[in-house]
Design an enzyme around this catalytic site. Structure first.
Site, PDB file in Angstrom:
ATOM      1  N   SER A   1       0.843  -1.197   0.000  1.00 61.73           N
ATOM      2  CA  SER A   1       0.000   0.000   0.000  1.00 61.73           C
ATOM      3  C   SER A   1       0.876   1.244   0.000  1.00 61.73           C
ATOM      4  CB  SER A   1      -0.903   0.004   1.232  1.00 61.73           C
ATOM      5  OG  SER A   1      -1.553   1.264   1.379  1.00 61.73           O
TER       6      SER A   1
ATOM      7  N   TYR B   1      -2.963  -0.134  10.073  1.00 62.42           N
ATOM      8  CA  TYR B   1      -3.012  -0.594   8.676  1.00 62.42           C
ATOM      9  C   TYR B   1      -1.726  -0.240   7.952  1.00 62.42           C
ATOM     10  CZ  TYR B   1      -4.178  -0.811   3.741  1.00 62.42           C
ATOM     11  OH  TYR B   1      -4.146  -1.079   2.393  1.00 62.42           O
TER      12      TYR B   1
END
Length: 322
Positions: free
Chosen positions: A194, A209
């Site tokens: 990501s 996250y």
């Protein structure tokens, strides 16, 4: 004569001026080489023949978004599939859709809920793939926050699930698949990372996250070095926003591709660098972000995420009232 005079005048300059001049030339040369390399990688370099890794591919998180589209794209290239997901109905649906569209492609499914059934699920996966020529592993399964939250607002269950799915799940599946690749001396592992962990300086209100995806990035780089001499290519692909359910984005755009557009770009990059941003407009954003002062970007990003938090809290409140 004019050239000689020019060189003579340069030699007469103080040493510090010559040093600055040399550094400027080197910087221009370095930027030019980087730009040419970017153009080559983004538009000219061909994708590898994925069948050379093996006849089967494992895709985790295969029922939605990027994972589902990658499964279809791999089937289009003639690769057999082992689809891993947590929803049995969705697994049946996506496997049936692939078989209908690509009747020559074999499809197996393995039900694993990484948040609650990880160890037993990976054991089932090992049994299914025993003896298979697994050439590619796509570690795509992952979860994020329902919306932006301060760390003290994140409940215990979500903390556990984020670490178990994004970190432990990816690690255990990779650990299960690697022995076969080592034995065959070939294979490719694609870990979906990501931009929140690499492209942008910080991701406030999504701390766990982003940190879990930083693990994916470092894990991939280490394995890239460990297994390169064994014929196994390991890569972490770093997308920014993609129009998926997880990103809560419905419409695609130039900088926010559809899963299909991203998947096509992703498959072209398998087997090359240990980290890449496969969709080229995302790499442009990365370059622009790197030019911003970190403190200024952090301030903007915090405000952006606070607005997401506010909308999420309002939606949650409305649901409770219903």
């Amino acid at each position: 004569m004019e050239l000689c005079a020019c060189l003579a005048s340069i030699k007469e300059q103080p040493a510090w001026i010559l040093a600055i001049f040399a550094l400027g030339l080197l910087s221009i040369l370095k930027a030019s080489i980087a730009a040419l390399w970017w153009l080559f990688v983004s538009f000219i370099r061909p994708g590898k023949n994925l069948k050379r890794y093996g006849s089967w591919t494992i895709v985790t998180g295969a029922t939605d978004g990027i994972g589902r589209t990658l499964a279809f794209q791999l089937a289009h290239r003639g690769l057999n599939l082992v689809l891993v997901g947590r929803n049995p109905d969705k697994l049946v649906g996506v496997s049936a859709a692939i078989r209908d569209k690509y009747p020559d492609v074999r499809v197996e499914t393995v039900l694993i809920d990484f948040a609650s059934d990880l160890v037993e699920g990976v054991a089932r996966l090992k049994k299914v793939i025993e003896g298979m020529d697994i050439g590619i592993l796509v570690n795509n399964a992952g979860i994020s926050y329902p919306y932006a939250k301060y760390l003290h607002e994140v409940d215990e269950d979500l903390i556990k699930d984020l670490i178990q799915v994004n970190v432990e799940g990816l690690t255990r599946v990779t650990h299960a698949v690697l022995p076969g690749m080592v034995e065959r001396k070939r294979g490719a592992i694609l870990n979906v990372g990501s931009g929140s962990s690499t492209v942008i300086p910080s991701e406030p209100l999504y701390a766990i996250y982003a940190a879990s995806k930083a693990y994916v990035d470092q894990f991939s780089k280490c394995l890239y070095v460990e297994y390169k001499d064994k014929g196994i290519d390991v890569q972490c692909q770093v997308p920014l926003y993609v129009a998926t359910k997880m990103a809560s984005i419905r419409r695609s755009s130039f900088f926010v591709p559809s899963p299909d557009t991203f998947a096509r770009a992703a498959l072209r990059q398998i087997g090359y660098e240990p980290r890449c941003t496969p969709y080229w407009p995302h790499s442009l954003v990365w370059m622009l972000v790197s030019m911003f002062p970190v403190a200024l970007f952090d301030r903007w990003r915090l405000g952006f995420c606070l607005r997401i938090r506010k909308r999420g809290m309002l939606k949650e409140l409305e649901k409770k009232k219903q």
